[in-house]
Scaffold this motif. Sequence first.
Motif, PDB file in Angstrom:
ATOM      1  N   GLU A  35      31.487  -3.411 -22.067  1.00  0.00           N
ATOM      2  CA  GLU A  35      31.242  -3.306 -20.627  1.00  0.00           C
ATOM      3  C   GLU A  35      30.814  -1.888 -20.239  1.00  0.00           C
ATOM      4  O   GLU A  35      29.871  -1.700 -19.469  1.00  0.00           O
ATOM      5  N   GLN A  39      27.265  -1.100 -18.493  1.00  0.00           N
ATOM      6  CA  GLN A  39      27.249  -0.458 -17.176  1.00  0.00           C
ATOM      7  C   GLN A  39      26.487   0.870 -17.254  1.00  0.00           C
ATOM      8  O   GLN A  39      25.749   1.224 -16.333  1.00  0.00           O
ATOM      9  N   THR A  69      29.776 -11.849 -21.231  1.00  0.00           N
ATOM     10  CA  THR A  69      30.077 -10.576 -20.557  1.00  0.00           C
ATOM     11  C   THR A  69      28.822 -10.014 -19.896  1.00  0.00           C
ATOM     12  O   THR A  69      28.829  -9.595 -18.739  1.00  0.00           O
ATOM     13  N   ALA A  72      27.874 -12.010 -16.743  1.00  0.00           N
ATOM     14  CA  ALA A  72      28.743 -11.736 -15.589  1.00  0.00           C
ATOM     15  C   ALA A  72      28.418 -10.363 -14.999  1.00  0.00           C
ATOM     16  O   ALA A  72      28.450 -10.165 -13.780  1.00  0.00           O
ATOM     17  N   MET A  73      28.083  -9.407 -15.860  1.00  0.00           N
ATOM     18  CA  MET A  73      27.751  -8.066 -15.361  1.00  0.00           C
ATOM     19  C   MET A  73      26.364  -8.024 -14.735  1.00  0.00           C
ATOM     20  O   MET A  73      26.133  -7.323 -13.749  1.00  0.00           O
ATOM     21  N   TYR A 153      33.315  -0.338 -14.103  1.00  0.00           N
ATOM     22  CA  TYR A 153      32.158  -1.223 -14.223  1.00  0.00           C
ATOM     23  C   TYR A 153      32.382  -2.433 -13.332  1.00  0.00           C
ATOM     24  O   TYR A 153      33.505  -2.677 -12.863  1.00  0.00           O
ATOM     25  N   GLN A 154      31.300  -3.179 -13.134  1.00  0.00           N
ATOM     26  CA  GLN A 154      31.400  -4.335 -12.248  1.00  0.00           C
ATOM     27  C   GLN A 154      31.005  -5.621 -12.951  1.00  0.00           C
ATOM     28  O   GLN A 154      30.073  -5.634 -13.761  1.00  0.00           O
ATOM     29  N   ARG A 155      31.717  -6.685 -12.613  1.00  0.00           N
ATOM     30  CA  ARG A 155      31.356  -8.003 -13.128  1.00  0.00           C
ATOM     31  C   ARG A 155      31.641  -9.045 -12.054  1.00  0.00           C
ATOM     32  O   ARG A 155      32.492  -8.843 -11.192  1.00  0.00           O
ATOM     33  N   ASP A 157      33.166 -12.513 -11.033  1.00  0.00           N
ATOM     34  CA  ASP A 157      34.292 -13.302 -11.534  1.00  0.00           C
ATOM     35  C   ASP A 157      33.864 -14.766 -11.701  1.00  0.00           C
ATOM     36  O   ASP A 157      34.009 -15.570 -10.794  1.00  0.00           O
TER      37      ASP A 157
END
Length: 544
Positions: A35, A39, A69, A72-73, A153-155, A157
Motif C-alpha cells: 500500500e 500510494q 489491494t 481498492a486504492m 494511504y487511502q483505500r 472499503d
Amino acid sequence: AAVQTISSTPFDDQQVGTAGLRKQVRVFQQPHYLENFIQSVFDTHPGFEDSTLVVGGDGRYHNDVAIQTLLAMAAARGIARVIVGKNGLLSTPAASHLIRKHDAHGGFVLSASHNPAGPDGDFGIKFSVRGGGQAPSTLTDAIYARSRAITAYQRLDVPPIDLGQVGETRLGGMTVQIVDSTQDYADLMETQFDFDAIRSLLDSGFQFAFDAMHAVTGPYARELFVHRLGAPESVLRNAVPQSDFGGGHPDPNLVYAAELADEVVTRQALDFAAASDGDGDRNMILGRGLFVSPGDSLAVIAANTRCMPGHRDGIAGAARSMPTSRALDAVAARQGFEAHETPTGWKFFCNLLDAGRIHVCGEESFGTGSDHVREKDGLWAVLAWLNLLASRPGQSVADIMLDHWSTYGRHYYERHDYEGLKAEDAEAVMDALRQQLSQLPGQQFDALTVTAADEFAYVDPIDGSQAKGQGLRVIFGDTARIVLRKSGTGTSGATLRLYLEWLREDQWELRLPTQEVLTPLALIADRLCRLKVITGRDQPSLVT
Ligand code: VG1
Ligand code: CO
C-alpha cells in the motif's frame, strides 16, 4: 462505500532495481508494505484522475491479493477506469500493449519475472507510464523519496471482486474492465509477422515446441500457435499458469529449461524450440543441435527484419544493453543502421524507440523486442524466428547461424553469475577491478591488448538524462571484452555478473565449443578482479 485513510509509517527499502520493486513475498506481506508503495506512486505521478490504469501480473503467489489491494486504492484515488487482465493475468509485453492501445496513464505489472514464486519465493511490482515503458529513474527516485516520508494511504472499503469474468463492473465511482488480453496481443502479433508463411512452415512437418514454464505465456502461446497458426496442442509445454510455476525457476536458459534443451540440443529431436520466463518478456531460442545465444539472436533478427511485415522497410537503428555481445554492432556497421549501447534494463531503450531512432533492441539476458511495445517480448522473438525460418525454406536454425557467422564473425559469449554473495565481498570485487581501470589501456594479456577500460556511464541522446556506475568494462579492441556489474534484481545477498565476449572470424573458428574459446578470457578476468580469492567461490552459480 467509504474512502478509508489508513495511517502508516515508511519503509526505507522501496527503491526499485533494474526492473521494478522486487522482494521476497514475506516482505510484501508485511502490513502496509504494498500500500505504501502504491500510494507513493499515486502521490508522485499526477494525472491519474479521470484516466485509465492497466493492472495485471504473471499469476504468481500473492498476485490475486495484490490486485485487490490495487483496485481498492485505485478507486479511492479517483481513477476513472482500470483495465485488468482476466484472472489477474497479463504478460509484461501484453500490459505494455494495453497501456498503448488505450492510451492509459500508466500501469502496474505484478511480477518478479524469472525469480521463483510461492510463499517462500519472490514478488514484485513494476510501474509503467503512458506509452507503455517502465518508469524512468527520475520518477522512481521521486517515488522512493515519497515512500520514505509517507504517513498514510487511502483505500475504498470494498470486498474483493471476481476477476474471472470478462466484462465491466463498478467499484465506487470507478469502472473495472476485465479483458482477455490474449486477443489484443495476438492481433498485434499478426501486424508484425507473416502468419501465412509461418502457418505453412508449421504445416510442413516442421517440429516445434514452446515451453511456457508454468508461467504467464501459456494462454498467449495457445492463442497464437494453436488457434491462429494451426499447430497441434502438443507444441505447448507447461502451458497452464501456476502460482508457484510448478515449483520451478521460470527462467528460460539451458539450466532452468534443461528438459527442453536436452530434447532439442542434445537429442536433436525437434527442429526448433523456445521458452519464456515468468512474466513473458524473455525468450530462449533453440534449434536442432544448438542453443542460440541471446546476443546472436538479437543480431540475426536485426539483420533479417525485411522478411517481417512489421519492419518490411528495414530498421533505422538498433540498440543493445552494454553487457550484450557486440554481434549487433557488426550487423549495424555492415548494413548501415545506427547502433546504440545503453545501460542494463529495458527502460533505457524507450526514448530511442519513441523517437524512432531504433526499431529493434535486446539484452544478453534473453530479452529481445522492437518498437511494437515498450518492453521486451518473449513471444515476439519466437515469432520473429519462425518468420525468419519460414522465409528461408529448407534452412535450419544451424544453417542460419552458420550463414550469419560467416558474414559477420562469431561473438562467443557467456555470462557467469555469482549469486548470494556477501554485499561487501561483491563490492570488494568491483573495487578491485575499478581501481585498475585507468592503468589497463595498453597492457597486454596473452594475445589481447586492452584498448579501453572504464565504468560505463550513459547520456540519453533524446532527453540528456544521465546514468552513472552502470558496470565496469575492459575492452580489447573489437576482439574481446570483459564486463563486470552488480545485479539489480536479486532479493537476497548480492549477485555479480561477469560477461565474457570474444569475436572469431576465420571459417575454421566458427564452430568451436564456447567454453574452450572463453576460458582464457575468464582467467584474465579473474586475475583482474580477484573474484575467486575475495569471494571464496571457485565457480559461478550459473553460466548462461
Ligand atoms: C536482469 C538482467 C537485465 C534485465 C532485468 C529484468 O537485471 O540482467 O538485462 O533487464 O533482469 O529482466 P540485473 O540487474 O539482475 O542484471 V526481467 O525479465 O526480470 O523483467
Ligand atoms: Co521477465
